[in-house]
Design a protein around this motif. Structure first.
Motif, PDB file in Angstrom:
ATOM      1  N   LEU A  59       0.738  -1.224   0.085  1.00  0.00           N
ATOM      2  CA  LEU A  59      -0.117   0.025  -0.011  1.00  0.00           C
ATOM      3  C   LEU A  59       0.893   1.312   0.204  1.00  0.00           C
ATOM      4  CD1 LEU A  59      -2.573  -0.709   2.816  1.00  0.00           C
ATOM      5  CD2 LEU A  59      -2.595  -1.442   0.572  1.00  0.00           C
ATOM      6  N   SER A  60       0.409   2.090  -0.970  1.00  0.00           N
ATOM      7  CA  SER A  60       1.270   3.598  -0.977  1.00  0.00           C
ATOM      8  C   SER A  60       0.276   4.714  -0.842  1.00  0.00           C
ATOM      9  CB  SER A  60       2.412   3.362  -2.132  1.00  0.00           C
ATOM     10  OG  SER A  60       2.938   4.621  -1.920  1.00  0.00           O
ATOM     11  N   GLY A  61       0.427   5.725   0.119  1.00  0.00           N
ATOM     12  CA  GLY A  61      -0.645   6.710   0.091  1.00  0.00           C
ATOM     13  C   GLY A  61      -2.079   6.331   0.769  1.00  0.00           C
ATOM     14  N   THR A  62      -2.245   5.360   1.297  1.00  0.00           N
ATOM     15  CA  THR A  62      -3.469   4.843   1.692  1.00  0.00           C
ATOM     16  C   THR A  62      -3.794   5.631   3.029  1.00  0.00           C
ATOM     17  OG1 THR A  62      -2.735   2.575   2.520  1.00  0.00           O
ATOM     18  CG2 THR A  62      -3.950   2.698   0.350  1.00  0.00           C
ATOM     19  N   SER A  63      -4.908   5.530   3.513  1.00  0.00           N
ATOM     20  CA  SER A  63      -5.428   6.156   4.792  1.00  0.00           C
ATOM     21  C   SER A  63      -5.849   5.339   5.770  1.00  0.00           C
ATOM     22  CB  SER A  63      -6.311   7.335   4.812  1.00  0.00           C
ATOM     23  OG  SER A  63      -7.493   7.068   4.167  1.00  0.00           O
ATOM     24  N   THR A  64      -6.179   3.834   5.218  1.00  0.00           N
ATOM     25  CA  THR A  64      -6.810   2.815   5.974  1.00  0.00           C
ATOM     26  C   THR A  64      -5.871   1.599   5.634  1.00  0.00           C
ATOM     27  OG1 THR A  64      -8.450   1.966   4.693  1.00  0.00           O
ATOM     28  CG2 THR A  64      -9.050   3.869   5.749  1.00  0.00           C
ATOM     29  N   VAL A  65      -6.373   0.421   6.354  1.00  0.00           N
ATOM     30  CA  VAL A  65      -5.647  -0.939   6.166  1.00  0.00           C
ATOM     31  C   VAL A  65      -6.758  -1.721   5.431  1.00  0.00           C
ATOM     32  CG1 VAL A  65      -4.096  -0.971   7.780  1.00  0.00           C
ATOM     33  CG2 VAL A  65      -6.136  -1.713   8.534  1.00  0.00           C
ATOM     34  N   ALA A  66      -7.764  -1.231   4.937  1.00  0.00           N
ATOM     35  CA  ALA A  66      -8.975  -2.013   4.579  1.00  0.00           C
ATOM     36  C   ALA A  66      -8.587  -2.768   3.234  1.00  0.00           C
ATOM     37  CB  ALA A  66     -10.170  -0.871   3.955  1.00  0.00           C
ATOM     38  N   LEU A  67      -7.713  -2.254   2.714  1.00  0.00           N
ATOM     39  CA  LEU A  67      -7.232  -3.217   1.273  1.00  0.00           C
ATOM     40  C   LEU A  67      -6.089  -4.264   1.704  1.00  0.00           C
ATOM     41  CD1 LEU A  67      -7.120  -0.425  -1.347  1.00  0.00           C
ATOM     42  CD2 LEU A  67      -8.814  -1.990  -1.136  1.00  0.00           C
ATOM     43  N   ARG A  68      -5.346  -4.029   2.790  1.00  0.00           N
ATOM     44  CA  ARG A  68      -4.355  -5.087   2.995  1.00  0.00           C
ATOM     45  C   ARG A  68      -4.878  -6.443   3.055  1.00  0.00           C
ATOM     46  NH1 ARG A  68       0.773  -4.116   4.261  1.00  0.00           N
ATOM     47  NH2 ARG A  68       0.348  -1.985   4.704  1.00  0.00           N
ATOM     48  N   ALA A  69      -3.807  -7.160   2.412  1.00  0.00           N
ATOM     49  CA  ALA A  69      -4.064  -8.491   2.484  1.00  0.00           C
ATOM     50  C   ALA A  69      -5.565  -9.240   1.823  1.00  0.00           C
ATOM     51  CB  ALA A  69      -4.223  -9.355   3.813  1.00  0.00           C
ATOM     52  N   LEU A  70      -6.271  -8.374   0.903  1.00  0.00           N
ATOM     53  CA  LEU A  70      -7.520  -8.589   0.283  1.00  0.00           C
ATOM     54  C   LEU A  70      -7.277  -9.535  -0.950  1.00  0.00           C
ATOM     55  CD1 LEU A  70     -10.463  -8.038   0.047  1.00  0.00           C
ATOM     56  CD2 LEU A  70      -9.625  -6.176  -1.672  1.00  0.00           C
ATOM     57  N   ALA A  71      -7.652 -10.685  -0.866  1.00  0.00           N
ATOM     58  CA  ALA A  71      -7.352 -11.765  -1.717  1.00  0.00           C
ATOM     59  C   ALA A  71      -8.413 -11.355  -3.401  1.00  0.00           C
ATOM     60  CB  ALA A  71      -7.859 -13.097  -1.355  1.00  0.00           C
ATOM     61  N   VAL A  72      -8.142 -11.083  -4.211  1.00  0.00           N
ATOM     62  CA  VAL A  72      -8.698 -10.609  -5.367  1.00  0.00           C
ATOM     63  C   VAL A  72      -8.777 -11.857  -6.363  1.00  0.00           C
ATOM     64  CG1 VAL A  72      -9.184  -9.032  -7.275  1.00  0.00           C
ATOM     65  CG2 VAL A  72      -8.091  -8.062  -4.962  1.00  0.00           C
ATOM     66  N   VAL A  73      -9.880 -12.443  -6.647  1.00  0.00           N
ATOM     67  CA  VAL A  73     -10.139 -13.658  -7.264  1.00  0.00           C
ATOM     68  C   VAL A  73     -10.104 -13.296  -8.708  1.00  0.00           C
ATOM     69  CG1 VAL A  73     -11.529 -15.561  -7.926  1.00  0.00           C
ATOM     70  CG2 VAL A  73     -11.294 -14.859  -5.370  1.00  0.00           C
ATOM     71  N   SER A  74      -9.370 -14.041  -9.741  1.00  0.00           N
ATOM     72  CA  SER A  74      -9.185 -13.696 -11.095  1.00  0.00           C
ATOM     73  C   SER A  74     -10.796 -13.640 -11.405  1.00  0.00           C
ATOM     74  CB  SER A  74      -8.672 -14.992 -11.914  1.00  0.00           C
ATOM     75  OG  SER A  74      -8.635 -14.564 -13.142  1.00  0.00           O
ATOM     76  N   GLY A  75     -11.141 -12.599 -12.389  1.00  0.00           N
ATOM     77  CA  GLY A  75     -12.542 -12.307 -12.833  1.00  0.00           C
ATOM     78  C   GLY A  75     -13.145 -11.517 -12.253  1.00  0.00           C
ATOM     79  N   SER A  76     -12.915 -11.219 -10.849  1.00  0.00           N
ATOM     80  CA  SER A  76     -13.660 -10.335  -9.953  1.00  0.00           C
ATOM     81  C   SER A  76     -13.128  -9.058  -9.633  1.00  0.00           C
ATOM     82  CB  SER A  76     -13.888 -11.178  -8.637  1.00  0.00           C
ATOM     83  OG  SER A  76     -14.650 -12.484  -8.730  1.00  0.00           O
ATOM     84  N   GLY A  77     -13.916  -8.086  -9.939  1.00  0.00           N
ATOM     85  CA  GLY A  77     -13.409  -6.665  -9.487  1.00  0.00           C
ATOM     86  C   GLY A  77     -12.602  -6.272 -10.605  1.00  0.00           C
ATOM     87  N   LEU A  78     -12.186  -5.045 -10.335  1.00  0.00           N
ATOM     88  CA  LEU A  78     -11.144  -4.476 -11.335  1.00  0.00           C
ATOM     89  C   LEU A  78     -10.021  -4.992 -11.539  1.00  0.00           C
ATOM     90  CD1 LEU A  78     -11.255  -2.217 -13.301  1.00  0.00           C
ATOM     91  CD2 LEU A  78      -9.857  -0.879 -11.657  1.00  0.00           C
ATOM     92  N   GLY A  79      -9.254  -5.611 -10.357  1.00  0.00           N
ATOM     93  CA  GLY A  79      -7.852  -6.200 -10.308  1.00  0.00           C
ATOM     94  C   GLY A  79      -8.251  -7.540 -11.032  1.00  0.00           C
ATOM     95  N   GLY A  80      -9.164  -8.431 -10.450  1.00  0.00           N
ATOM     96  CA  GLY A  80      -9.598  -9.714 -10.903  1.00  0.00           C
ATOM     97  C   GLY A  80      -9.659  -9.738 -12.563  1.00  0.00           C
ATOM     98  N   LYS A  81     -10.422  -8.713 -13.171  1.00  0.00           N
ATOM     99  CA  LYS A  81     -10.675  -8.509 -14.334  1.00  0.00           C
ATOM    100  C   LYS A  81      -9.297  -8.491 -15.143  1.00  0.00           C
ATOM    101  CE  LYS A  81     -13.240  -6.103 -17.863  1.00  0.00           C
ATOM    102  NZ  LYS A  81     -14.408  -4.986 -18.145  1.00  0.00           N
ATOM    103  N   ALA A  82      -8.237  -7.370 -14.395  1.00  0.00           N
ATOM    104  CA  ALA A  82      -7.012  -7.356 -15.211  1.00  0.00           C
ATOM    105  C   ALA A  82      -6.239  -8.538 -15.122  1.00  0.00           C
ATOM    106  CB  ALA A  82      -6.147  -6.318 -14.531  1.00  0.00           C
TER     107      ALA A  82
END
Length: 288
Positions: A59-82
């Protein structure tokens, strides 16, 4: 009673070190991405080995830890789509976009992100990680931001490719004493290829790691002489069977420059021919 470590302990440690090093490349790329684009937030992570998901770890520039260790499944969400498409994806307003699924709306909203771009890091046709850049306002992310994100992803890709090749070559080389003639020639060719690649690497730490890998391919003997880096580069190409013209092309030098480095190396080694120079360099432990 002394307890022996598990037989695969060393392999697990090396794997952990590899993951840590690769994650550091992601982290450094995120810092560069924010610096070059002015984006307030960047984050990313590596694809889990053997699993169709990417885990956000940096994480760089975040103000919370909400995204830390989030598992993004292939095909799901924006990153999963990428990850699934192996190409960059972007949305101007994440929360209402119809281009993506919305499994991760809660952590994204907790960080207050709206416009997001996700760029995959593709190594040897396999997605190895994802870099995200984001705004907390709704506005399209222009071509300049997308280009910078793709450039950052390419930097990570280059670093991972070089490290993987170096690891594979060192592993393939095995103990010096047990290498058969064919494998020995492959090691020499690999050494020459790595030496030729090193000057093109702009990251000093990565270049040093690459040269360390070259050192692992050479016998551990005390050096009687020392050669300048470019002299050794040229001699490594010659040892792998390259002509002066081929060495010049591989190293990005003029043929006359290659000849000059070769003459200098021969003089330092007290050799009268190319073959004598290679043999002397091998005796000194400078070449495999």
């Amino acid at each position: 009673m002394q307890v022996s470590p598990p037989p695969n302990g060393g392999a697990l440690q090396r794997k952990d070190e590899q993951v840590s090093t690769d994650a550091a490349e992601i982290r450094n790329a995120l810092v560069r991405l924010r610096r070059t684009t002015g984006l307030p937030v960047a984050f990313g992570g590596l694809v889990d080995s053997g699993r169709p998901q990417m885990r956000i770890s940096e994480l760089s520039g975040t103000s919370t830890v909400a995204l830390r260790a989030l598992a993004v499944v292939s095909g799901s969400g924006l990153g999963g789509k990428a990850v699934a498409l192996a190409r960059p994806c972007a949305v101007a307003d994440y929360s209402v976009s119809r281009q993506i699924s919305h499994e991760y709306d809660v952590p994204v909203a907790a960080e207050g992100l709206r416009s997001i771009v996700a760029v995959p890091v593709v190594v040897r046709r396999r997605v190895r990680g994802v870099l995200y850049g984001a705004l907390r306002t709704v506005q399209p992310l222009g071509d300049r931001v997308l280009s910078a994100a793709m450039e950052a992803a390419r930097d990570v890709e280059q670093a991972l490719v070089v490290r993987e090749e170096a690891r594979e070559l060192v592993t393939a080389a095995g103990p010096a004493g047990g290498v058969d003639p064919v494998s020995r020639e492959q090691v020499r060719e690999a050494h020459a290829a790595l030496r030729a690649l090193a000057p093109r690497i702009t990251d000093p730490q990565l270049r040093a790691e690459l040269l360390d890998a070259c050192g692992l391919l050479t016998p551990r003997q005390p050096e009687r002489v020392t050669l300048a880096p470019r002299e050794l580069d040229v001699l490594a190409c010659v040892a792998a069977g390259a002509t002066n013209a081929a060495a010049a092309e591989r190293l990005g030098l003029r043929p006359e420059t290659v000849k000059g480095y070769l003459r200098s190396a021969m003089r330092r080694l007290g050799a009268h021919t190319r073959g004598e120079a290679v043999a002397a360099a091998r005796r000194a432990g400078l070449l495999p």
